[in-house]
Design an enzyme around this catalytic site. Structure first.
Site, PDB file in Angstrom:
ATOM      1  N   THR A 173     -53.380 -30.817 -17.094  1.00 15.29           N
ATOM      2  CA  THR A 173     -53.114 -29.395 -17.354  1.00 15.29           C
ATOM      3  C   THR A 173     -51.633 -29.152 -17.627  1.00 15.29           C
ATOM      4  OG1 THR A 173     -53.480 -27.176 -16.458  1.00 15.29           O
ATOM      5  CG2 THR A 173     -52.636 -28.798 -14.929  1.00 15.29           C
ATOM      6  N   SER A 201     -53.694 -25.051 -22.902  1.00 12.32           N
ATOM      7  CA  SER A 201     -53.585 -25.167 -21.445  1.00 12.32           C
ATOM      8  C   SER A 201     -53.402 -26.606 -20.994  1.00 12.32           C
ATOM      9  CB  SER A 201     -54.835 -24.571 -20.785  1.00 12.32           C
ATOM     10  OG  SER A 201     -55.977 -25.202 -21.301  1.00 12.32           O
ATOM     11  N   GLY A 250     -49.445 -26.902  -9.547  1.00 14.85           N
ATOM     12  CA  GLY A 250     -50.774 -26.395  -9.200  1.00 14.85           C
ATOM     13  C   GLY A 250     -51.604 -27.416  -8.460  1.00 14.85           C
ATOM     14  N   ASP A 251     -52.905 -27.188  -8.477  1.00 10.12           N
ATOM     15  CA  ASP A 251     -53.834 -28.073  -7.760  1.00 10.12           C
ATOM     16  C   ASP A 251     -54.113 -29.379  -8.509  1.00 10.12           C
ATOM     17  OD1 ASP A 251     -55.101 -26.352  -9.737  1.00 10.12           O
ATOM     18  OD2 ASP A 251     -56.967 -27.354  -9.176  1.00 10.12           O
ATOM     19  N   THR A 287     -60.877 -26.193 -11.959  1.00 10.71           N
ATOM     20  CA  THR A 287     -60.105 -25.507 -12.982  1.00 10.71           C
ATOM     21  C   THR A 287     -59.848 -24.086 -12.488  1.00 10.71           C
ATOM     22  OG1 THR A 287     -60.072 -24.858 -15.317  1.00 10.71           O
ATOM     23  CG2 THR A 287     -62.189 -24.794 -14.226  1.00 10.71           C
ATOM     24  N   GLY A 288     -58.803 -23.459 -13.010  1.00 15.03           N
ATOM     25  CA  GLY A 288     -58.521 -22.087 -12.597  1.00 15.03           C
ATOM     26  C   GLY A 288     -57.304 -21.996 -11.703  1.00 15.03           C
ATOM     27  N   THR A 337     -57.429 -25.915 -17.297  1.00 14.05           N
ATOM     28  CA  THR A 337     -57.347 -27.326 -16.929  1.00 14.05           C
ATOM     29  C   THR A 337     -58.588 -28.096 -17.371  1.00 14.05           C
ATOM     30  OG1 THR A 337     -56.145 -26.665 -14.977  1.00 14.05           O
ATOM     31  CG2 THR A 337     -57.162 -28.846 -14.922  1.00 14.05           C
ATOM     32  N   GLY A 370     -54.815 -22.531  -9.354  1.00 11.51           N
ATOM     33  CA  GLY A 370     -54.543 -23.684  -8.519  1.00 11.51           C
ATOM     34  C   GLY A 370     -54.172 -23.358  -7.088  1.00 11.51           C
ATOM     35  N   ARG A 382     -43.111 -24.729 -10.346  1.00 11.63           N
ATOM     36  CA  ARG A 382     -44.442 -24.524  -9.759  1.00 11.63           C
ATOM     37  C   ARG A 382     -45.380 -25.710 -10.066  1.00 11.63           C
ATOM     38  NH1 ARG A 382     -50.020 -24.180 -11.677  1.00 11.63           N
ATOM     39  NH2 ARG A 382     -51.139 -22.773 -10.304  1.00 11.63           N
TER      40      ARG A 382
HETATM   41  N1  GLY Z   1     -55.636 -25.370 -12.188  1.00  7.84           N
HETATM   42  C1  GLY Z   1     -54.453 -25.499 -12.858  1.00  7.84           C
HETATM   43  C2  GLY Z   1     -53.295 -24.884 -12.208  1.00  7.84           C
HETATM   44  O1  GLY Z   1     -53.444 -23.960 -11.424  1.00  7.84           O
HETATM   45  O2  GLY Z   1     -52.206 -25.310 -12.460  1.00  7.84           O
END
Ligand code: GLY
Length: 333
Positions: free
Chosen positions: A210, A90, A222-223, A243-244, A192, A246, A220
């Site tokens: 990540t 990941s 993420g956060d 984490t998780g 992440t 995003g 895309r």
């Molecule tokens: N937390 C990582 C993502 O959603 O890309």
């Protein structure tokens, strides 16, 4: 609390137990802390907290801090351990690709001064966290994307590497047979890597790195590389990282929220729980995705919380690194 009353309290409660130069050093540090928002006694620094069971990365950061390195050096080098780990699918090298088979990395880093650097959608470079730091320190910008980030990395001396390992390629080819896009709640106990560290001077930095959601749409983001969502540090207050899923962290600006809740007096644990509550309260779909937060405050208190079970954190404290299973919101399955 003002300096004098803090020191009085410290000596009355028997906290200042060290002798000689240790006592002087500790008093000096406590005096510094007396100007912060917090009453009470700080833990012994350094401290590191990371998302997931990542003992090698967390120990690396902790050991550097014991040697006197700054928190920004520690989080960079700690995150680099996971980026280089082929078994961690990941993050970095060996990360799962997007649905077109391209591994694209997001990362950010933030220092004690509130400076921030990030890369998004960067390919072919293993150490996204280091390029994020270089963006912060060596450019007039805070974020570089895609080809620009890759070219900047090469110009900074980093070599190009094919990040798609055989194992991740086979998993992607298997996924393509069905191409059913179902974000997985806890990907093999990893996702992440976010890391927060306090160095011996009491200064806080954080990093987050990540490869993003497996089999995401091309383009895309993420956060993780977005300030305030995947990571936020305020050296007066504390830091938080996520984490998780995003998209859900982005919608609630989760890490900034946690730091602001700590500013208002919540403990790191209370702040993480409230940030998770903000995600689930208006989202009937929460059973289908995971988010986990970790936080640390200026005293060195830590907190962590997730929507679902099996989120865990690694904490380095008192020269020992331990994994802790997180409490979670969705107790009723
Ligand atoms: N937390 C990582 C993502 O959603 O890309």
């Amino acid at each position: 609390m003002k300096r004098r009353s803090f020191l009085k309290k410290a000596s009355l409660t028997g906290v200042a137990v060290a002798v000689g130069s240790n006592l002087i050093a500790k008093n000096a540090r406590e005096e510094e802390k007396s100007d912060s928002l917090y009453d009470g006694v700080a833990k012994d620094f350094p401290i590191v907290i990371s998302t997931w069971n990542v003992p090698n990365a967390t120990l690396k950061a902790g050991e550097l801090l014991e040697l006197g390195y700054s928190s920004i050096d520690a989080v960079e080098q700690g995150c680099m351990i996971e980026e280089a780990d082929i078994k961690n699918q990941s993050v970095g090298f060996g990360g799962r690709p997007d649905r077109d088979g391209n591994v694209t990395l997001d990362a950010c880093i933030m220092n004690k001064k509130g400076d921030y650097g990030a890369v998004v959608y960067m390919q072919n470079i293993v150490h996204a966290i280091s390029i994020a730091r270089k963006v912060m320190e060596n450019t007039p910008h805070v974020m570089l994307a895609g080809k620009g980030a890759e070219e900047f990395a090469v110009a900074s001396g980093y070599k190009k590497t094919n990040l798609l390992t055989q194992e991740s390629k086979i998993a992607w080819e298997n996924w393509k047979k069905e191409a059913d896009y179902q974000p997985i709640i806890n990907i093999e106990n990893h996702d992440t890597i976010g890391m927060l560290a306090i160095d011996k001077n009491g200064d806080i930095s954080g990093g987050c790195t990540t490869s993003g959601l497996a089999y995401k749409m091309a383009g895309r983001i993420g956060d993780s590389p977005i300030i305030g969502s995947g990571l936020f540090i305020d050296n007066e207050i504390g830091g938080a990282t996520a984490t998780g899923m995003g998209e859900e962290v982005l919608k609630t600006v989760g890490s900034f929220l946690i730091v602001e809740l700590m500013r208002q007096g919540k403990s790191p644990q209370q702040a993480c729980e409230e940030a998770i509550r903000r995600i689930v309260v208006n989202n009937s779909n929460f059973k289908n995705f995971q988010v986990g937060y970790i936080a640390i405050n200026k005293k060195g208190e830590t907190g962590f919380y997730s929507i679902h079970e099996y989120f865990s954190v690694s904490i380095y404290e008192n020269k020992i690194c331990k994994n802790h299973l997180s409490d979670f919101y969705n107790k009723n399955g």
